[in-house]
Scaffold this motif. Structure first.
Motif, mmCIF file in Angstrom:
data_model
loop_
_atom_site.group_PDB
_atom_site.id
_atom_site.type_symbol
_atom_site.label_atom_id
_atom_site.label_comp_id
_atom_site.label_asym_id
_atom_site.label_seq_id
_atom_site.Cartn_x
_atom_site.Cartn_y
_atom_site.Cartn_z
ATOM 1 N N GLY A 152 6.918 2.380 10.398
ATOM 2 C CA GLY A 152 6.074 1.817 9.327
ATOM 3 C C GLY A 152 6.811 0.822 8.446
ATOM 4 O O GLY A 152 7.981 0.486 8.683
ATOM 5 N N GLU A 153 6.115 0.370 7.405
ATOM 6 C CA GLU A 153 6.710 -0.580 6.451
ATOM 7 C C GLU A 153 7.656 0.153 5.502
ATOM 8 O O GLU A 153 7.367 1.274 5.087
ATOM 9 C CB GLU A 153 5.591 -1.314 5.670
ATOM 10 C CG GLU A 153 5.009 -0.579 4.463
ATOM 11 C CD GLU A 153 4.197 0.678 4.811
ATOM 12 O OE1 GLU A 153 3.880 0.876 5.975
ATOM 13 O OE2 GLU A 153 3.895 1.460 3.870
ATOM 14 N N ASP A 154 8.813 -0.475 5.207
ATOM 15 C CA ASP A 154 9.721 0.163 4.244
ATOM 16 C C ASP A 154 9.927 -0.680 2.991
ATOM 17 O O ASP A 154 10.771 -0.341 2.143
ATOM 18 C CB ASP A 154 11.066 0.581 4.884
ATOM 19 C CG ASP A 154 11.764 -0.537 5.635
ATOM 20 O OD1 ASP A 154 11.250 -1.669 5.625
ATOM 21 O OD2 ASP A 154 12.833 -0.279 6.235
ATOM 22 N N VAL A 155 9.146 -1.762 2.867
ATOM 23 C CA VAL A 155 9.178 -2.598 1.666
ATOM 24 C C VAL A 155 7.738 -2.964 1.316
ATOM 25 O O VAL A 155 6.956 -3.316 2.211
ATOM 26 C CB VAL A 155 9.990 -3.897 1.909
ATOM 27 C CG1 VAL A 155 9.974 -4.779 0.675
ATOM 28 C CG2 VAL A 155 11.427 -3.572 2.307
ATOM 29 N N ALA A 156 7.393 -2.848 0.054
ATOM 30 C CA ALA A 156 6.035 -3.240 -0.377
ATOM 31 C C ALA A 156 6.099 -3.818 -1.791
ATOM 32 O O ALA A 156 6.804 -3.283 -2.652
ATOM 33 C CB ALA A 156 5.103 -2.025 -0.364
ATOM 34 N N THR A 157 5.381 -4.912 -1.981
ATOM 35 C CA THR A 157 5.302 -5.553 -3.300
ATOM 36 C C THR A 157 3.829 -5.727 -3.628
ATOM 37 O O THR A 157 3.078 -6.289 -2.828
ATOM 38 C CB THR A 157 6.001 -6.927 -3.261
ATOM 39 O OG1 THR A 157 7.300 -6.766 -2.699
ATOM 40 C CG2 THR A 157 6.119 -7.517 -4.662
ATOM 41 N N MET A 158 3.429 -5.220 -4.781
ATOM 42 C CA MET A 158 2.008 -5.234 -5.142
ATOM 43 C C MET A 158 1.817 -5.835 -6.527
ATOM 44 O O MET A 158 2.582 -5.527 -7.448
ATOM 45 C CB MET A 158 1.456 -3.801 -5.096
ATOM 46 C CG MET A 158 1.421 -3.284 -3.661
ATOM 47 S SD MET A 158 1.539 -1.490 -3.476
ATOM 48 C CE MET A 158 3.275 -1.198 -3.608
ATOM 49 N N LEU A 159 0.825 -6.694 -6.643
ATOM 50 C CA LEU A 159 0.475 -7.331 -7.925
ATOM 51 C C LEU A 159 -0.904 -6.804 -8.316
ATOM 52 O O LEU A 159 -1.841 -6.872 -7.513
ATOM 53 C CB LEU A 159 0.416 -8.845 -7.740
ATOM 54 C CG LEU A 159 -0.120 -9.670 -8.913
ATOM 55 C CD1 LEU A 159 0.830 -9.631 -10.097
ATOM 56 C CD2 LEU A 159 -0.346 -11.123 -8.482
ATOM 57 N N MET A 160 -1.015 -6.270 -9.542
ATOM 58 C CA MET A 160 -2.287 -5.634 -9.908
ATOM 59 C C MET A 160 -2.826 -6.164 -11.237
ATOM 60 O O MET A 160 -2.071 -6.420 -12.176
ATOM 61 C CB MET A 160 -2.104 -4.118 -10.023
ATOM 62 C CG MET A 160 -1.536 -3.512 -8.736
ATOM 63 S SD MET A 160 -1.771 -1.745 -8.622
ATOM 64 C CE MET A 160 -0.642 -1.172 -9.872
ATOM 65 N N ASP A 161 -4.166 -6.283 -11.293
ATOM 66 C CA ASP A 161 -4.885 -6.532 -12.552
ATOM 67 C C ASP A 161 -5.377 -5.176 -13.039
ATOM 68 O O ASP A 161 -6.057 -4.460 -12.294
ATOM 69 C CB ASP A 161 -6.122 -7.401 -12.307
ATOM 70 C CG ASP A 161 -5.760 -8.787 -11.865
ATOM 71 O OD1 ASP A 161 -4.903 -9.402 -12.505
ATOM 72 O OD2 ASP A 161 -6.341 -9.256 -10.851
ATOM 73 N N HIS A 162 -5.043 -4.828 -14.269
ATOM 74 C CA HIS A 162 -5.551 -3.576 -14.859
ATOM 75 C C HIS A 162 -6.820 -3.890 -15.657
ATOM 76 O O HIS A 162 -6.919 -4.968 -16.284
ATOM 77 C CB HIS A 162 -4.486 -2.936 -15.748
ATOM 78 C CG HIS A 162 -3.312 -2.438 -14.954
ATOM 79 N ND1 HIS A 162 -3.160 -1.131 -14.578
ATOM 80 C CD2 HIS A 162 -2.259 -3.108 -14.407
ATOM 81 C CE1 HIS A 162 -2.061 -1.008 -13.847
ATOM 82 N NE2 HIS A 162 -1.494 -2.191 -13.735
ATOM 83 N N ALA A 163 -7.757 -2.920 -15.639
ATOM 84 C CA ALA A 163 -9.055 -3.163 -16.292
ATOM 85 C C ALA A 163 -8.877 -3.482 -17.777
ATOM 86 O O ALA A 163 -9.643 -4.255 -18.348
ATOM 87 C CB ALA A 163 -9.945 -1.937 -16.104
#
Ligand code: NAD
Ligand code: 89Y
Length: 343
Positions: free
Chosen positions: A208-219
């Motif tokens: 599987g993937e061992d690196v993840a980068t996530m950009l989020m908008d919070h409500a």
């Protein structure tokens, strides 16, 4: 308070922490254990002196009168076991990841709601005392309204020796570890409206993937970056620390490696050591996680006694699980994913 009788299902690697913690919890004790692997059942039953032992969960539910059950198996059996608990009217804790898919997770929440039994997901990272310390600073108003967050977990620690199944699944870091870090982002900055993700596999020996980068908008208006890696080799290994940066209208919070909390706000700058305590049964570097196990289990017992909904109830955890699904979908499509459309 009368002591509640619980049973643990799944006597593997992590359950040992849960069993240690149960011994210290006020108001509950584990009266039966279950594992379909007879050797694991024997090891944990002997270590924690639990005489009533089962290799079949259905047989245990039929024979025991339980106030709650703690499911500590891996994800593949969670739905069956939670639904079995609901069918027997037994309140249930389920380890993370809650389910293989969001639709399974929804069905599990519905089964418990229909049966009228409390359901808590063992989403313990937000219960780590350094994370609670960050939350307390936010609640104090010292940095005003947060508008940006970075919640980061980057490590080169060998998690595969203790948990070999982590190397074999098509999904790895988001489902296993990112799920905690995404939950911390929700805990600190509120629910999420949209998410964009990128993933990579650096270690060729895993599936599987061992690196993840996530950009989020919070409500609530804040933006956050959640970044996770098990391919990051550092001078001083930080496992299992989550590092946090929060910027607010009146100041900043930094939770840096070594559990160093720096707050710059309305009353100036303060630096504190927020290291978690080393519980008598705990061992470094896991003590941070181990302490949070004791905290979430005590919370569960307090909630059962008061009738309050646990902070990480099944219904709450659907919103964290939706971020996991969104991250995989967004990494595949390379586009933003709207969270409301998943819930
Ligand atoms: P493990 O494989 O070491 O242990 C799982 C045990 O469950 C095994 O002994 C297996 O025989 C048993 N089991 C599986 N299905 C069963 C069934 N239907 N009935 C009875 N027994 C059954 O796994 P682990 O590493 O201990 O992980 C367990 C869970 O804990 C996973 O979901 C993992 O993600 C989670 N975990 C959580 C944290 C945390 O901080 N919250 C940390 C590590 C692992
Ligand atoms: O399984 C994971 C978890 O929940 O916390 C850390 C871990 O053990 C490895 O990533």
């Amino acid at each position: 308070m009368e002591s509640l009788s619980g049973a643990l299902i799944g006597c593997g690697f992590f359950a040992v922490n849960q069993m240690h913690a149960w011994r210290d919890i006020k108001g509950a004790s584990i009266v039966a254990v279950c594992d379909r692997n007879a050797e694991r059942l024997r090891i944990v039953g002997d270590q924690f002196d639990v005489a009533r032992r089962y290799t079949d969960a259905a047989a245990m539910f039929a024979a025991e009168k339980l106030d709650f059950v703690d499911v500590a198996t891996t994800v593949g059996s969670h739905r069956e076991l939670v639904e079995m608990a609901a069918a027997h009217g037994v309140p249930v804790i389920c380890q993370k990841p809650f389910a293989p898919t969001l639709s399974d997770a929804r069905a599990m929440v519905e089964a418990c709601q229909t049966a009228g039994v409390p359901l808590m997901v063992h989403e313990n990272f937000r219960w780590q005392s350094p994370i609670q310390a960050v939350r307390a600073v936010l609640d104090s108003g010292e940095i005003g309204t947060p508008f940006f967050g970075r919640i980061s977990f980057r490590s080169g620690y060998d998690v595969f020796s203790g948990q070999p199944y982590l190397a074999t699944g098509k999904r790895f870091i988001i489902e296993d570890l990112g799920i905690h870090i995404l939950d911390i982002a929700r805990f600190l900055l509120g629910d999420v409206s949209s998410l964009t993700a990128r993933t990579a596999r650096i270690n060729p020996a895993i599936a599987g993937e061992d690196v993840a980068t996530m950009l989020m908008d919070h409500a609530g208006g804040a933006t956050s970056v959640v970044d996770c890696s098990y391919a990051t080799k550092l001078a001083v290994e930080p496992f299992p620390e989550t590092l946090i940066e929060l910027d607010g209208s009146d100041g900043t919070i930094r939770l840096a490696q070594g559990y160093r909390l720096t707050v710059t706000g309305k009353t100036g700058t303060k630096v504190n050591d927020v290291s978690p305590p080393l519980l008598p049964w705990a061992s470094r570097p896991w003590h941070n996680i181990q302490e949070s196990v004791a905290a979430i289990q005590q919370h569960w017992i307090d909630c059962l006694a008061s009738g309050q909904e646990p902070a990480t109830s099944g219904a709450d955890n659907l919103k964290t699980f939706a971020l996991v699904e969104a991250a995989y979908a967004g990494a595949a499509s390379r586009g933003p994913v709207q969270i409301d459309a998943l819930l």
